[in-house]
Write a protein that holds these residues in place. Structure first.
Motif, mmCIF file in Angstrom:
data_model
loop_
_atom_site.group_PDB
_atom_site.id
_atom_site.type_symbol
_atom_site.label_atom_id
_atom_site.label_comp_id
_atom_site.label_asym_id
_atom_site.label_seq_id
_atom_site.Cartn_x
_atom_site.Cartn_y
_atom_site.Cartn_z
ATOM 1 N N HIS A 138 -57.887 42.441 -30.175
ATOM 2 C CA HIS A 138 -57.872 43.637 -29.353
ATOM 3 C C HIS A 138 -57.241 44.772 -30.159
ATOM 4 C CE1 HIS A 138 -58.309 41.915 -24.989
ATOM 5 N NE2 HIS A 138 -59.455 42.174 -25.571
ATOM 6 N N ILE A 139 -57.969 45.862 -30.326
ATOM 7 C CA ILE A 139 -57.468 47.012 -31.073
ATOM 8 C C ILE A 139 -56.991 48.062 -30.079
ATOM 9 C CG2 ILE A 139 -57.980 48.708 -32.859
ATOM 10 C CD1 ILE A 139 -58.177 45.732 -33.727
ATOM 11 N N LYS A 140 -55.714 48.453 -30.224
ATOM 12 C CA LYS A 140 -55.126 49.451 -29.332
ATOM 13 C C LYS A 140 -55.397 50.870 -29.817
ATOM 14 C CE LYS A 140 -52.575 46.671 -26.568
ATOM 15 N NZ LYS A 140 -52.378 46.758 -25.116
ATOM 16 N N GLU A 141 -55.106 51.120 -31.094
ATOM 17 C CA GLU A 141 -55.290 52.450 -31.653
ATOM 18 C C GLU A 141 -55.301 52.370 -33.170
ATOM 19 O OE1 GLU A 141 -52.028 54.784 -30.279
ATOM 20 O OE2 GLU A 141 -50.656 54.072 -31.828
ATOM 21 N N LYS A 142 -55.656 53.487 -33.790
ATOM 22 C CA LYS A 142 -55.658 53.600 -35.247
ATOM 23 C C LYS A 142 -54.331 54.188 -35.691
ATOM 24 C CE LYS A 142 -57.918 56.145 -38.996
ATOM 25 N NZ LYS A 142 -58.993 57.102 -39.347
ATOM 26 N N TYR A 143 -53.645 53.500 -36.632
ATOM 27 C CA TYR A 143 -52.397 54.029 -37.176
ATOM 28 C C TYR A 143 -52.676 55.000 -38.323
ATOM 29 C CZ TYR A 143 -47.892 54.238 -39.508
ATOM 30 O OH TYR A 143 -46.746 54.686 -40.113
ATOM 31 N N ASP A 144 -53.456 54.554 -39.304
ATOM 32 C CA ASP A 144 -53.940 55.416 -40.380
ATOM 33 C C ASP A 144 -55.214 54.784 -40.927
ATOM 34 O OD1 ASP A 144 -53.127 53.305 -42.004
ATOM 35 O OD2 ASP A 144 -51.289 54.289 -42.664
ATOM 36 N N ASN A 145 -55.681 55.250 -42.062
ATOM 37 C CA ASN A 145 -56.939 54.737 -42.603
ATOM 38 C C ASN A 145 -56.847 53.270 -43.011
ATOM 39 O OD1 ASN A 145 -58.346 57.119 -42.273
ATOM 40 N ND2 ASN A 145 -57.792 57.907 -44.292
ATOM 41 N N ASN A 146 -55.644 52.774 -43.267
ATOM 42 C CA ASN A 146 -55.476 51.408 -43.751
ATOM 43 C C ASN A 146 -55.091 50.411 -42.665
ATOM 44 O OD1 ASN A 146 -56.040 52.033 -46.465
ATOM 45 N ND2 ASN A 146 -53.940 52.698 -46.820
ATOM 46 N N TRP A 147 -54.593 50.888 -41.550
ATOM 47 C CA TRP A 147 -54.048 49.971 -40.553
ATOM 48 C C TRP A 147 -54.440 50.387 -39.145
ATOM 49 C CZ3 TRP A 147 -51.963 45.594 -42.337
ATOM 50 C CH2 TRP A 147 -51.488 45.578 -43.649
ATOM 51 N N TRP A 148 -54.732 49.366 -38.336
ATOM 52 C CA TRP A 148 -54.892 49.511 -36.889
ATOM 53 C C TRP A 148 -53.692 48.867 -36.214
ATOM 54 C CZ3 TRP A 148 -60.488 47.159 -36.904
ATOM 55 C CH2 TRP A 148 -61.379 48.109 -37.415
ATOM 56 N N ILE A 149 -53.511 49.194 -34.949
ATOM 57 C CA ILE A 149 -52.494 48.537 -34.126
ATOM 58 C C ILE A 149 -53.212 47.716 -33.058
ATOM 59 C CG2 ILE A 149 -50.591 48.883 -32.517
ATOM 60 C CD1 ILE A 149 -49.819 51.368 -33.997
ATOM 61 N N GLY A 150 -52.908 46.435 -32.996
ATOM 62 C CA GLY A 150 -53.575 45.552 -32.041
ATOM 63 C C GLY A 150 -52.950 44.172 -32.050
ATOM 64 N N ARG A 151 -53.657 43.225 -31.459
ATOM 65 C CA ARG A 151 -53.150 41.857 -31.345
ATOM 66 C C ARG A 151 -54.309 40.882 -31.356
ATOM 67 N NH1 ARG A 151 -53.945 40.076 -25.992
ATOM 68 N NH2 ARG A 151 -52.478 38.367 -26.287
ATOM 69 N N ILE A 152 -54.022 39.660 -31.758
ATOM 70 C CA ILE A 152 -55.015 38.602 -31.671
ATOM 71 C C ILE A 152 -55.081 38.137 -30.213
ATOM 72 C CG2 ILE A 152 -53.359 36.788 -32.218
ATOM 73 C CD1 ILE A 152 -55.618 35.391 -33.796
ATOM 74 N N ILE A 153 -56.291 37.874 -29.719
ATOM 75 C CA ILE A 153 -56.460 37.478 -28.319
ATOM 76 C C ILE A 153 -56.062 36.013 -28.195
ATOM 77 C CG2 ILE A 153 -58.047 37.355 -26.370
ATOM 78 C CD1 ILE A 153 -59.730 39.477 -27.683
ATOM 79 N N PHE A 161 -49.711 45.163 -36.757
ATOM 80 C CA PHE A 161 -50.598 45.967 -37.592
ATOM 81 C C PHE A 161 -51.728 45.087 -38.140
ATOM 82 C CE2 PHE A 161 -46.710 48.441 -37.596
ATOM 83 C CZ PHE A 161 -47.186 49.733 -37.432
ATOM 84 N N ILE A 162 -52.961 45.567 -37.955
ATOM 85 C CA ILE A 162 -54.162 44.851 -38.384
ATOM 86 C C ILE A 162 -54.828 45.657 -39.493
ATOM 87 C CG2 ILE A 162 -56.442 44.049 -37.653
ATOM 88 C CD1 ILE A 162 -55.267 43.693 -34.835
ATOM 89 N N PRO A 163 -55.175 45.029 -40.618
ATOM 90 C CA PRO A 163 -55.805 45.786 -41.711
ATOM 91 C C PRO A 163 -57.180 46.306 -41.303
ATOM 92 C CG PRO A 163 -55.875 43.430 -42.156
ATOM 93 C CD PRO A 163 -55.002 43.604 -40.947
ATOM 94 N N SER A 164 -57.441 47.558 -41.623
ATOM 95 C CA SER A 164 -58.735 48.157 -41.333
ATOM 96 C C SER A 164 -59.751 47.696 -42.363
ATOM 97 C CB SER A 164 -58.623 49.682 -41.360
ATOM 98 O OG SER A 164 -58.388 50.119 -42.689
ATOM 99 N N PRO A 165 -61.046 47.945 -42.152
ATOM 100 C CA PRO A 165 -62.033 47.592 -43.174
ATOM 101 C C PRO A 165 -61.749 48.239 -44.525
ATOM 102 C CG PRO A 165 -63.127 48.045 -41.091
ATOM 103 C CD PRO A 165 -61.690 48.390 -40.892
ATOM 104 N N VAL A 166 -61.200 49.454 -44.517
ATOM 105 C CA VAL A 166 -60.854 50.116 -45.782
ATOM 106 C C VAL A 166 -59.773 49.326 -46.513
ATOM 107 C CG1 VAL A 166 -59.901 52.229 -46.794
ATOM 108 C CG2 VAL A 166 -61.511 52.377 -44.883
ATOM 109 N N LYS A 167 -58.755 48.879 -45.784
ATOM 110 C CA LYS A 167 -57.690 48.095 -46.392
ATOM 111 C C LYS A 167 -58.206 46.763 -46.917
ATOM 112 C CE LYS A 167 -53.441 46.911 -47.356
ATOM 113 N NZ LYS A 167 -52.690 47.576 -48.447
ATOM 114 N N LEU A 168 -59.071 46.107 -46.167
ATOM 115 C CA LEU A 168 -59.620 44.825 -46.614
ATOM 116 C C LEU A 168 -60.475 45.000 -47.855
ATOM 117 C CD1 LEU A 168 -60.580 43.257 -43.168
ATOM 118 C CD2 LEU A 168 -58.634 42.687 -44.618
ATOM 119 N N GLU A 169 -61.167 46.129 -47.961
ATOM 120 C CA GLU A 169 -61.951 46.407 -49.162
ATOM 121 C C GLU A 169 -61.032 46.600 -50.359
ATOM 122 O OE1 GLU A 169 -65.298 47.302 -51.632
ATOM 123 O OE2 GLU A 169 -64.959 46.165 -49.808
ATOM 124 N N GLN A 170 -59.898 47.247 -50.169
ATOM 125 C CA GLN A 170 -58.941 47.408 -51.250
ATOM 126 C C GLN A 170 -58.404 46.052 -51.711
ATOM 127 O OE1 GLN A 170 -55.898 50.004 -49.746
ATOM 128 N NE2 GLN A 170 -57.226 51.816 -49.650
#
Length: 435
Positions: A138-153, A161-170
Motif C-alpha cells: 500500500h503506497i501512502k504518498e511520494k516522499y521524493d523521486n527515490n522513495w515512497w511512503i507505504g507498508r507491506i499488506i 520507506f519503499i524504493p521507487s522504480p527510479v531507486k530500484l533502477e539505480q
C-alpha cells in the motif's frame, strides 16, 4: 631633517630588540620540528648583521602548525554536514508519522525482492520496507523521486520507506557495475550480499519505469506465438530472434483491495454452481455487513490482459470491428470501476458471469483472491447435477469436464480452497481467511 634621516631608524638595528629576539628564537628552536627552520633564521641574521620582523612571523607560523593546534575549517564543515543530515532525518521522520494517518493512494504488486536491511540508505535509517516477489504494498504518498511512503499488506506491518522504480533502477545499475548477476528472471528472497533481488534482462532495458504507468505482460503469454506444427522447432528459433522481449516493471499497479472471485465447483450459468456460489455470497453479505461490496460483472474481464490493453498494436487489431471495439471499451470501463470500488478499502466480491478458471485472470491487473469452491468427489457432483432436473442433466458432461479441469490445477493457483462437506464449515473457513 633630511628624508634619509627620517626613514633611517626603520632600517637600523635596535640592540635591545635583537637581544630579546635572540632569546625568543633560541626558545623556539627547542620546540622540535621547527628547530632547523629557526637555526636557518638565526644564520640569516648573523650574516646580514640585521634582523627583521619576518623571523617573528615565522616563529608564529611554526607554532600554528605544531601538534598543539588544529585547523577549524574541516571540523566546522563536518559539523555542518552532520547538522544538515540530522535535520533532514528529523523532517523525514515527521513526514513518515503524518503519512500513517493518510489514506492509501494506490497499491502495487512486486516483481522483485528487496532487502532494506542490507544497505539501508532510506531517509530515516532503519525504516526501509523489505519485500519479496509478488508481495502487495500500500503506497501512502511520494516522499521524493527515490522513495515512497507505504507498508507491506500484512498484519502488524509498519509504515516505512519503499524504493521507487527510479531507486530500484539505480540499485540495478550498481549491481551491474559491480559485476553481480542480473541476467536471471526475478528471484525469490534477496541474497545477503545485495539488497535487490535478481532481475531479468528485461528490466535492464526498462529505464525510469513509472509506478502508475503501463504494466506490460508477464512472461509466458504465447497468444502471438506461431502454432506448433511440422516446423515447430525452427519457428521456436525464429521467435527467440525476432520476437520483441517483454519488459517487466518492478511494480504492477493493482486494486487497493484485492477483489474476491469465486470459481467452481463447475461452470457458471448452471444451477449447481450458481446455487452454491449464491449461498457464499449471502453469507459474506451478512457476515461483513457494512464492510463488503458484492457486485456483478457481466463483461468478459479475462480480456483485460495487460498485453492487450497496454499494447497499441494488439489493441488496434481487436478494435477493427465496431463490436470488438465496444467490447474492449466495456472491459476497460469495468476494470476502472473495480479499481474505484477497491479504493474504499472495503471487501470487494465479484460475481463474474464469464470466469470459470483461475488462468483467465492470471494476466490481468486485478490480482484477485481466487476462492475455489471444490467438490472433491465427482460422484457427488454428478448426483447434484442430476437432482436439478433434465435440463441440467443434458449438460452433465460439460459440467463434469469443467470440474475436472479445476481439479487438475495446482493448489498454488488458488488463494483459498473450500473443500468442506458442510456449508457452515465452508462459510467459517472463508470468514477466517478473509478476516
Amino acid at each position: 631633517m633630511t628624508l634619509d634621516s627620517g626613514i633611517a631608524p626603520f632600517f637600523e638595528t635596535d640592540t635591545s630588540l635583537t637581544k630579546d629576539t635572540d632569546e625568543l628564537v633560541e626558545l623556539a628552536s627547542t620546540s622540535g620540528p621547527h628547530k632547523h627552520a629557526n637555526k636557518l633564521k638565526k644564520k640569516q641574521r648573523q650574516s646580514d648583521g640585521s634582523y627583521s620582523d619576518s623571523s617573528i612571523s615565522i616563529i608564529r607560523q611554526g607554532s600554528a602548525d605544531s601538534n598543539y593546534s588544529h585547523p577549524s575549517s574541516d571540523l566546522s564543515l563536518d559539523e555542518e554536514r552532520e547538522a544538515l543530515r540530522r535535520e533532514t532525518e528529523r523532517q523525514a521522520l515527521a513526514q513518515l508519522e503524518k503519512a500513517k494517518d493518510k489514506p492509501v493512494a494506490f497499491a502495487v504488486r512486486t516483481n522483485l525482492s528487496y532487502d532494506g536491511t542490507a544497505d539501508d540508505d532510506s531517509p530515516v535509517h532503519g525504516s526501509a520496507v523489505s519485500f519479496n516477489v509478488r508481495d502487495y504494498l500500500h503506497i501512502k504518498e511520494k516522499y521524493d523521486n527515490n522513495w515512497w511512503i507505504g507498508r507491506i499488506i500484512r498484519e502488524g506491518s509498519e509504515v516505512g520507506f519503499i524504493p521507487s522504480p527510479v531507486k530500484l533502477e539505480q540499485l540495478r545499475l550498481q549491481q551491474s557495475a559491480s559485476g553481480k548477476n542480473t541476467s536471471r528472471l526475478y528471484g525469490g528472497k534477496a541474497s545477503s550480499s545485495s539488497n535487490l533481488g535478481p532481475l531479468s534482462e528485461a528490466v535492464t532495458n526498462s529505464k525510469g519505469s513509472n509506478s502508475r504507468g503501463s504494466t506490460p505482460p508477464t512472461p509466458g503469454d504465447d497468444s502471438d506465438s506461431i502454432g506448433n506444427g511440422k516446423f515447430g522447432k525452427s519457428k521456436e528459433k525464429k521467435k527467440t530472434f525476432f520476437k520483441k522481449q517483454e519488459i517487466l516493471p518492478p511494480y504492477d499497479v493493482v486494486p487497493s483491495m484485492r477483489p474476491v472471485v469465486l470459481v467452481g465447483p463447475s461452470l457458471k450459468g448452471y444451477e449447481v454452481t450458481d446455487m452454491m456460489q449464491k449461498a457464499l455470497f449471502d453469507f459474506l453479505k451478512h457476515r461483513f455487513e457494512g464492510k463488503v461490496i458484492i457486485t456483478r460483472v457481466s463483461a468478459d474481464i479475462s480480456l483485460a490482459k495487460r498485453s492487450l490493453l497496454n499494447n497499441p498494436n494488439k489493441r488496434a487489431l481487436m478494435e477493427r470491428t465496431a463490436s470488438r471495439s465496444s467490447c474492449i471499451a466495456e472491459v476497460q470501463a469495468e476494470i476502472e470501476r473495480i479499481f474505484e470500488l477497491a479504493r474504499t478499502l472495503q471487501l470487494v466480491v465479484l460475481d463474474c458471469d464469464t470466469i470459470n478458471h483461475p488462468s483467465q485472470l492470471a494476466k490481468t491487473s486485478l490480482a484477485p483472491i481466487i476462492v475455489y469452491l471444490k467438490i472433491s468427489s465427482p460422484k457427488v457432483l454428478q448426483r447434484l447435477i442430476k437432482s436439478r432436473g433434465k435440463s441440467q442433466t443434458r449438460n452433465l458432461n460439460v459440467q463434469m469436464v469443467a470440474a475436472e479441469k479445476l481439479a487438475q490445477c495446482p493448489p498454488d493457483m488458488f488463494d483459498i480452497i473450500l473443500d468442506e462437506n458442510q456449508l457452515e464449515d465452508a462459510c467459517e473457513h472463508i470468514r477466517w481467511a478473509l478476516s
